[in-house]
Every structure is written in C-alpha cells, then in structure tokens.
Motif scaffolding. Structure first.
Motif, PDB file in Angstrom:
ATOM      1  N   SER A  13       0.447  -7.571   0.793  1.00 30.13           N
ATOM      2  CA  SER A  13      -1.006  -7.724   0.728  1.00 30.13           C
ATOM      3  C   SER A  13      -1.481  -7.967  -0.702  1.00 30.13           C
ATOM      4  O   SER A  13      -2.445  -8.700  -0.931  1.00 30.13           O
ATOM      5  CB  SER A  13      -1.692  -6.485   1.306  1.00 30.13           C
ATOM      6  N   TYR A  64      -2.064  -6.192  11.781  1.00 31.71           N
ATOM      7  CA  TYR A  64      -2.623  -5.414  10.672  1.00 31.71           C
ATOM      8  C   TYR A  64      -2.050  -5.876   9.333  1.00 31.71           C
ATOM      9  O   TYR A  64      -2.737  -5.809   8.301  1.00 31.71           O
ATOM     10  CB  TYR A  64      -2.348  -3.929  10.877  1.00 31.71           C
ATOM     11  N   ALA A  68      -4.533  -7.028   6.515  1.00 33.18           N
ATOM     12  CA  ALA A  68      -4.522  -6.332   5.229  1.00 33.18           C
ATOM     13  C   ALA A  68      -4.481  -7.338   4.085  1.00 33.18           C
ATOM     14  O   ALA A  68      -5.150  -7.158   3.054  1.00 33.18           O
ATOM     15  CB  ALA A  68      -3.317  -5.390   5.153  1.00 33.18           C
ATOM     16  N   SER A  71      -7.882  -8.718   3.744  1.00 29.65           N
ATOM     17  CA  SER A  71      -8.819  -7.736   3.202  1.00 29.65           C
ATOM     18  C   SER A  71      -8.819  -7.754   1.681  1.00 29.65           C
ATOM     19  O   SER A  71      -9.872  -7.633   1.045  1.00 29.65           O
ATOM     20  CB  SER A  71      -8.472  -6.334   3.709  1.00 29.65           C
ATOM     21  N   VAL A  72      -7.637  -7.883   1.099  1.00 32.79           N
ATOM     22  CA  VAL A  72      -7.565  -7.969  -0.357  1.00 32.79           C
ATOM     23  C   VAL A  72      -8.276  -9.223  -0.842  1.00 32.79           C
ATOM     24  O   VAL A  72      -8.958  -9.217  -1.876  1.00 32.79           O
ATOM     25  CB  VAL A  72      -6.101  -7.943  -0.829  1.00 32.79           C
ATOM     26  N   ASP A 112     -14.772  -4.745   4.071  1.00 32.75           N
ATOM     27  CA  ASP A 112     -13.465  -5.182   4.556  1.00 32.75           C
ATOM     28  C   ASP A 112     -12.391  -4.969   3.493  1.00 32.75           C
ATOM     29  O   ASP A 112     -11.265  -4.568   3.805  1.00 32.75           O
ATOM     30  CB  ASP A 112     -13.518  -6.660   4.957  1.00 32.75           C
ATOM     31  N   GLY A 113     -12.736  -5.208   2.233  1.00 29.44           N
ATOM     32  CA  GLY A 113     -11.758  -5.085   1.167  1.00 29.44           C
ATOM     33  C   GLY A 113     -11.391  -3.651   0.819  1.00 29.44           C
ATOM     34  O   GLY A 113     -10.330  -3.411   0.243  1.00 29.44           O
ATOM     35  N   CYS A 114     -12.242  -2.703   1.178  1.00 31.48           N
ATOM     36  CA  CYS A 114     -11.977  -1.289   0.860  1.00 31.48           C
ATOM     37  C   CYS A 114     -11.701  -0.463   2.111  1.00 31.48           C
ATOM     38  O   CYS A 114     -10.599   0.057   2.306  1.00 31.48           O
ATOM     39  CB  CYS A 114     -13.157  -0.693   0.082  1.00 31.48           C
ATOM     40  N   HIS A 116     -11.720  -1.283   5.552  1.00 34.19           N
ATOM     41  CA  HIS A 116     -10.780  -1.856   6.521  1.00 34.19           C
ATOM     42  C   HIS A 116      -9.368  -1.886   5.960  1.00 34.19           C
ATOM     43  O   HIS A 116      -8.395  -1.628   6.684  1.00 34.19           O
ATOM     44  CB  HIS A 116     -11.211  -3.274   6.913  1.00 34.19           C
ATOM     45  N   TYR A 117      -9.254  -2.200   4.680  1.00 35.76           N
ATOM     46  CA  TYR A 117      -7.921  -2.242   4.061  1.00 35.76           C
ATOM     47  C   TYR A 117      -7.236  -0.881   4.139  1.00 35.76           C
ATOM     48  O   TYR A 117      -6.051  -0.783   4.470  1.00 35.76           O
ATOM     49  CB  TYR A 117      -8.055  -2.690   2.610  1.00 35.76           C
ATOM     50  N   TYR A 120      -6.079  -0.337   7.708  1.00 35.14           N
ATOM     51  CA  TYR A 120      -4.875  -1.113   8.016  1.00 35.14           C
ATOM     52  C   TYR A 120      -3.630  -0.420   7.483  1.00 35.14           C
ATOM     53  O   TYR A 120      -2.608  -0.325   8.174  1.00 35.14           O
ATOM     54  CB  TYR A 120      -4.977  -2.522   7.418  1.00 35.14           C
TER      55      TYR A 120
END
Length: 362
Positions: A13, A64, A68, A71-72, A112-114, A116-117, A120
């Motif tokens: 990721s 996932y 992931a 998400s980054v 999403d970047g924090c 959700h990541y 995952y």
C-alpha cells in the motif's frame, strides 16, 4: 498462517506514493479509467504472487489489499489539496475529477486515507491471523457505501454534473464490490449464543435503553427536518435554520443536499426499526444494523461537519462564527450517540438474542 501476508499488503500500500506520482505524469485524463483498472489488476496479481503458498483463501483479503492501496492514494490527494505536500497529484486534480477539489472531496479523501485505511489493515490482520472481522467489516460497509453513494450522486446532479469522467463507472464498481462484501461478511457466523427467557428484562429495568429510545425520537425528527430543508421546504423554521446554523445545506455542489436526502431515507427508517428492536426482545439483527448505521453516520457527519467549516466552501455557505458552537454540539452528538447505542447492543446483546427453545423450534 504467518503475519507475512498482512505485512506484505501494508508495504504494498505504501508503494502507491511513487506509483501514483508517476501514474499522473504518464497518463492523460481520458486514460485514467483504463489505467486505473490495469493498476488494480496488477496489484491483485502482485499480492497473490507475493504471498505464494501462504495466500489467504478469503477473497476479501485481496479486495482490502487493493482498497488499502487506493486509500493511501486518497490521503495523498487530501494532503496536496491542502498544500501540505506538492507535486504528487497536481495534474490529476486539475484534469481528471473537478469534484475532488470541493470541500466535500477534501473530507472524503481524508476519511478514506485515514479511517478506511486503518480498517483495511485491521481486517487484513484478522484474516491473516484467522480471527473474525465481522464487526469492523459491517462498520466499514456502512461507511464505504454512504461515502460512495453521496459522492457519486453529488457528482451527477451538482454543478460539476456536466464534467463526469469515465472514473464515474469505476465508482459504481466500488459500490458493487461493497455490496458483495457486505453479504460475505453477514454470512460469517455470529459469536453470540442463544439465551434463556429468564435472562430478559423489561424496559423499566433497562434505564440506558430508555435513554436511547428517548434519543431516537428527536434524532428521527432531526434527520427528517434536514431532509425537508434541502428539499426547499418553505417553512420559516427551515429558512431560519439554514441561514443561522447550516447554510452549507444550500451549497451548489449538491453534496450536502444528497447527503441529507440519503440520511433521511436511510437513517429515518433505521431509527424507527431500532425503536422496535429496543422494545421487543429477540430482534437478533439489531447489533448488526447498529454497526452498519454507525459506520455510515460517522462518515456522513465527518464529511458534513468538515465541509461546512472548510475554506474551500464559499464564505456565504459556511457556518456563521456565532453559531459554530451550537452547530458542532448538535452534529457531534448526532454522530456519537449512535456509536454509544452500537457499543451497548454489541457488548450486551442478551435482550436481542432469541431463547434456546425458540431457536430449536425454528
């Protein structure tokens, strides 16, 4: 299974940082969709090849892993939007999706970047170690579906509706994958056992549940009220509320309007059936439903609160300075209390479980 699988996904990721920077330099805006699909396919094959014989059998592991990675990418987008970093996705922000440059786009990028990541990575770790990830999976489903639905519909009907790119189709794929993942997660066995009828108590002996019931009634009224506001209800209450507390509801980007309509159509029925579940014993679906709803509401309120105060939102649509305290108090409580209800239902589910005799009869 060893922990190398989860570690490999985490390292993969992080490769999105140099990968996506070069990706934006090589491909034109028209080629983003096809290049994105190719990148996802390469990532999936790479994860499989990297893990070799120790590859997990759960297909959601690979889902996932790819999410992931993305998400980054979203975290990079959010950081560059706020000028914290520079030169990573500048071309993408200018040419590909103008919707992402809105205040709402900022908020979903950070979420999403924090958040959700992190989810995952936790679910990947659970799969790697053979543990259950049912609870966090249901929370993710609610959050992911809420964010994606509002973003897609807001793109289609907002002021950028005429600039929809082929990536719109990719977002539809995200929804399909999330719905499939939801069914996969729900098919996992619950850890709760059935109980004896004598373990149940009525509402008088459950004061905490009584407080939640009292909360659900104004919460239902609040979500319906905000839905009426974005539908241009001519009531003086609606006009005053918009002017004094949440002018962002009239933002032409259409994200707040779609957000309130989705919340009214989703949270409204939820509050009603949860009231039923707190009053009538044996509703085994209540803990799962509270998990999904909590995830959806957390994502929705984070995006709404952040966008209402963000500098990318035109000044006339931001929350007035003298109303910010009331705005934050109401909206934060509206997000936190459902989480308290979810915690109560998941940690003390006795009231919602069916008696042993009743299960055997079925």
């Amino acid at each position: 299974m060893s922990a190398s699988a989860g570690t490999g996904v985490f390292m993969l990721s992080l490769m999105s940082i140099p990968f996506y920077q070069n990706f934006c330099l090589i491909f034109s805006a028209e080629a983003f969709f096809f290049a994105g699909c190719t990148a996802v396919l390469i990532l999936t094959i790479s994860v499989r090849f990297m893990l070799k014989k120790k590859a997990p059998v759960d297909p959601l592991f690979y889902v996932y892993a790819v999410l992931a990675f993305l998400s980054v990418v979203n975290l990079i987008i959010g950081l560059e939007q706020d000028n914290i970093i520079d030169g990573f996705v500048t071309f993408y922000l200018k040419e590909a999706e103008p919707h992402i440059n809105t205040a709402h786009g900022h908020m979903i990028s950070y979420w999403d970047g924090c958040v959700h990541y992190l989810m995952y990575l936790l679910m990947i770790a659970a799969i790697t170690w053979g543990d259950s990830y049912r609870a966090i999976g249901l929370y993710w489903v609610g959050s992911f579906l809420m964010g994606t639905m509002v973003y897609i519909l807001g793109n289609a009907v907002g002021k950028y509706g005429s600039q929809v790119t082929p990536l719109f189709v990719l977002h539809m794929l995200y929804i399909t994958v999330a719905v499939w993942a939801c069914f996969r997660i729900l098919s996992q066995p619950s850890t709760h056992d059935s109980i004896q009828e004598s373990q149940r108590t009525n509402l008088i002996h459950r004061p905490l549940d009584l407080l939640f019931i009292i909360y659900l009634i104004p919460a239902l009224a609040f979500c319906v009220f905000r839905g009426l506001v974005v539908l241009d209800c001519p009531s003086k209450w609606c006009e005053d509320y918009t002017q004094q507390f949440e002018p962002y509801l009239k933002d032409p980007s259409a994200y707040p309007k779609v957000q309130m309509l989705v919340s009214m159509l989703y949270s409204g029925p939820y509050y009603i059936i949860t009231l039923y579940g707190l009053l009538v014993p044996g509703c085994e679906w209540v803990p799962d439903l509270t998990l999904v709803h909590s995830g959806a509401l957390a994502q929705a309120q984070f995006s709404h609160i952040g966008a209402s105060l963000h500098t990318r939102t035109p000044f006339s649509y931001r929350v007035p300075a003298d109303s910010q305290l009331v705005f934050l108090l109401v909206n934060v409580l509206y997000a936190l209390v459902p989480h308290a209800l979810c915690y109560r239902c998941c940690t003390q589910p006795v009231f919602f479980l069916k008696p042993k005799g009743e299960k055997k009869t079925q």
